[in-house]
Design an enzyme around this catalytic site. Structure first.
Site, PDB file in Angstrom:
ATOM      1  N   TYR A   6      12.336   5.386 -51.315  1.00  9.68           N
ATOM      2  CA  TYR A   6      10.962   6.092 -51.102  1.00  9.68           C
ATOM      3  C   TYR A   6       9.865   5.073 -51.283  1.00  9.68           C
ATOM      4  O   TYR A   6       9.848   4.265 -52.364  1.00  9.68           O
ATOM      5  CB  TYR A   6      10.733   7.375 -52.134  1.00  9.68           C
ATOM      6  CG  TYR A   6       9.400   8.063 -51.844  1.00  9.68           C
ATOM      7  CD1 TYR A   6       9.375   8.532 -50.583  1.00  9.68           C
ATOM      8  CD2 TYR A   6       8.485   7.974 -53.053  1.00  9.68           C
ATOM      9  CE1 TYR A   6       8.048   9.332 -50.423  1.00  9.68           C
ATOM     10  CE2 TYR A   6       7.231   8.500 -52.471  1.00  9.68           C
ATOM     11  CZ  TYR A   6       7.056   9.214 -51.453  1.00  9.68           C
ATOM     12  OH  TYR A   6       5.683   9.935 -51.268  1.00  9.68           O
TER      13      TYR A   6
ATOM     14  N   ASP B 175       9.260  -3.046 -54.642  1.00  6.77           N
ATOM     15  CA  ASP B 175       8.398  -2.071 -54.766  1.00  6.77           C
ATOM     16  C   ASP B 175       8.781  -1.562 -56.256  1.00  6.77           C
ATOM     17  O   ASP B 175       9.848  -0.727 -56.670  1.00  6.77           O
ATOM     18  CB  ASP B 175       8.680  -0.771 -53.858  1.00  6.77           C
ATOM     19  CG  ASP B 175       7.943   0.465 -54.173  1.00  6.77           C
ATOM     20  OD1 ASP B 175       7.186   0.452 -55.311  1.00  6.77           O
ATOM     21  OD2 ASP B 175       8.036   1.446 -53.047  1.00  6.77           O
TER      22      ASP B 175
ATOM     23  N   LYS C 138       2.852   3.737 -61.434  1.00  9.79           N
ATOM     24  CA  LYS C 138       3.114   4.935 -62.642  1.00  9.79           C
ATOM     25  C   LYS C 138       2.829   4.145 -63.972  1.00  9.79           C
ATOM     26  O   LYS C 138       1.779   4.447 -64.630  1.00  9.79           O
ATOM     27  CB  LYS C 138       4.541   5.115 -62.393  1.00  9.79           C
ATOM     28  CG  LYS C 138       4.870   5.596 -61.063  1.00  9.79           C
ATOM     29  CD  LYS C 138       5.903   6.713 -60.712  1.00  9.79           C
ATOM     30  CE  LYS C 138       5.787   7.027 -59.312  1.00  9.79           C
ATOM     31  NZ  LYS C 138       6.474   8.416 -59.142  1.00  9.79           N
TER      32      LYS C 138
END
Ligand code: PMP
Length: 438
Positions: free
Chosen positions: A143, A246, A274
């Site tokens: 994702y 990522d 995050k």
């Protein structure tokens, strides 16, 4: 009976009147009876609107690396925003944060943004502008955010639709993607070096980027097999393709310098979000001088009204200082290892075949199999329903991982050894209840 108490239910019903399905992100929707409303968090705990306390292993899908409402971060933000929150100019705080990221992650240049999706979107554009090519490779089950280009063959698409591993079918994760977009996307099975080499050698002239989650943070924390990330690195170098790691989930979480440090591989571009802000909205695109300098006013766009805003940068600055000066990684790793081995032993005792995956700061486990999953297809050999059934028992008892085993268990610095012991006790009780049902 669902997870909602009386007050939570009332608030949730109110939410549905103005917010589609009562949530501001689809991933927070657990159905009419199980979608919670959270009133507060402190350290490793959250409390729902009925005052029910849980040890939180979802941690907002990973950002909370220190703890909820972490005082030193909150105070730094409070102090900073007294002098304004956003300007149409650079602030000293932005410079400070980018310097810190550059030093910790060994990246030449950094641009700030606000969310993981914004970071990956810009990284893909940079790669296309740098190479003059339009397609890119991603891996099934990964994702990378909400950009149309990335929303194919993520972990939530039905396995029956993805075709053979040799020639995967791009399956959209959502309605609303224009038909032509799929032409630019190449999905390949994770951990399959031969298939990757074959694709790159045949089509490298069309391929701008290979984007990879270095640990499958959206599929149970499946690890890269020996040589997989290295193969991506060397193919990208050989064929002039931009490697994008990522690190939205792994960055500042699995090691100070994230997966690049953990696996000893420097990517061309890296995306962070995050854990960088301990729950405040901040993200970054970083990487090598030559690739990052493709960004150029008037020629190659990266922008955003809120990029580098004072709230996010003040939080990131304070978070990075704590990550650099306190034993955050040692503490998290110690507790994560206890949980991983403790859960493994309890499942052994219960006679449930299982594999534990990932790293202590973000681990997962699969049930009903003792073969390590290596990609989307092999993950589906595990018993996904049993995982959810067990997780719901934990959640009802105040230990809150995601009910979906594809989402890892995240740990924060505030979690104590007593919390770990309590978690394992609840795990044992839940397994006993499971056994009694059969
Ligand atoms: N990349 C990865 C690896 C992610 O896990 C996520 C979010 N879970 C994103 C990108 C998108 O980040 P955001 O939700 O902040 O847009």
């Amino acid at each position: 009976m669902g997870l909602q108490g009386k007050k939570t239910r009332e608030l949730y019903q109110r939410a549905t009147k103005v917010i589609p399905h009562g949530v501001n992100s689809n991933f927070r929707y657990w159905g009419q009876d199980d979608t919670l409303v959270i009133e507060r968090g402190e350290g490793a705990y959250i409390w729902d609107a009925d005052g029910r306390q849980s040890i939180d292993y979802r941690l907002a899908f990973g950002p909370i690396i220190l703890g909820h409402g972490y005082p030193a971060v909150v105070k730094a933000v409070q102090r900073a925003i007294e002098k304004g929150t956003l300007f149409a100019w650079t602030t000293p705080l932005e410079i400070e944060v980018c310097e810190k990221i550059s030093k910790i992650c060994k990246v030449d240049k950094v641009r700030l943004t606000n969310s993981g999706s914004e970071a990956t979107m810009h990284a893909l554009r940079i790669a296309r502008a740098y190479t003059g090519r339009e397609k890119f490779i991603k891996f099934e089950g990964q994702y990378h955010g909400m950009l149309d280009y990335f929303m194919f063959s993520n972990a939530s698409v039905p396995l029956s639709a993805v075709g053979s591993a040799h020639n995967p079918i791009n399956v959209p994760m959502t309605s609303g993607i224009p038909k032509g977009i799929v032409e630019y996307v190449i999905n390949l099975p994770y951990n399959d070096i031969d298939r990757l080499e074959q694709e790159v050698r045949a089509h490298w002239g069309d391929i701008a980027a290979i984007i990879v989650e270095p640990i499958m943070g959206n599929l149970g924390s499946i690890m890269p097999q020996a040589g997989f990330l290295e193969a991506i690195r060397s193919l990208c170098t050989e064929y002039g393709i931009v490697m994008i790691m990522d690190e939205v989930k792994t960055g500042f979480r699995i090691a100070p310098g994230g997966a690049q440090e953990f696996f000893g591989i420097q990517s061309d571009l890296v995306t962070y979000a995050k854990a960088l802000g301990n729950g405040f909205p901040i993200a970054a695109i970083a990487g090598k001088e030559e690739v990052m300098m493709t960004i150029s006013p008037g020629h190659m766009a990266h922008g955003g009204t809120y990029s580098g805003n004072v709230v996010g940068t003040a939080a990131a600055s304070a978070t990075l200082d704590i990550l650099s000066s306190e034993p955050v990684y040692d503490t998290i790793n110690k507790h994560g290892k206890l949980l991983m081995s403790g859960i493994g032993e309890l499942l052994d005792d219960a006679g449930i075949p299982h594999v534990v995956m990932g790293v202590p700061a973000m681990f997962g486990f699969a049930l009903g199999t003792d073969l390590q999953p290596r990609d989307l297809r092999s993950y589906h050999k595990s018993d996904i329903n049993l995982y959810e059934h067990l997780a719901m028992k934990l959640i009802q008892r105040g230990v809150q991982p995601d009910a979906d085993g594809r989402e890892p268990w995240f740990l924060c610095y505030s979690l104590t050894e007593a919390d770990v012991a309590r978690t394992l006790q609840v795990f044992e009780e839940s397994l006993a209840e499971l056994k009694a049902e059969n």
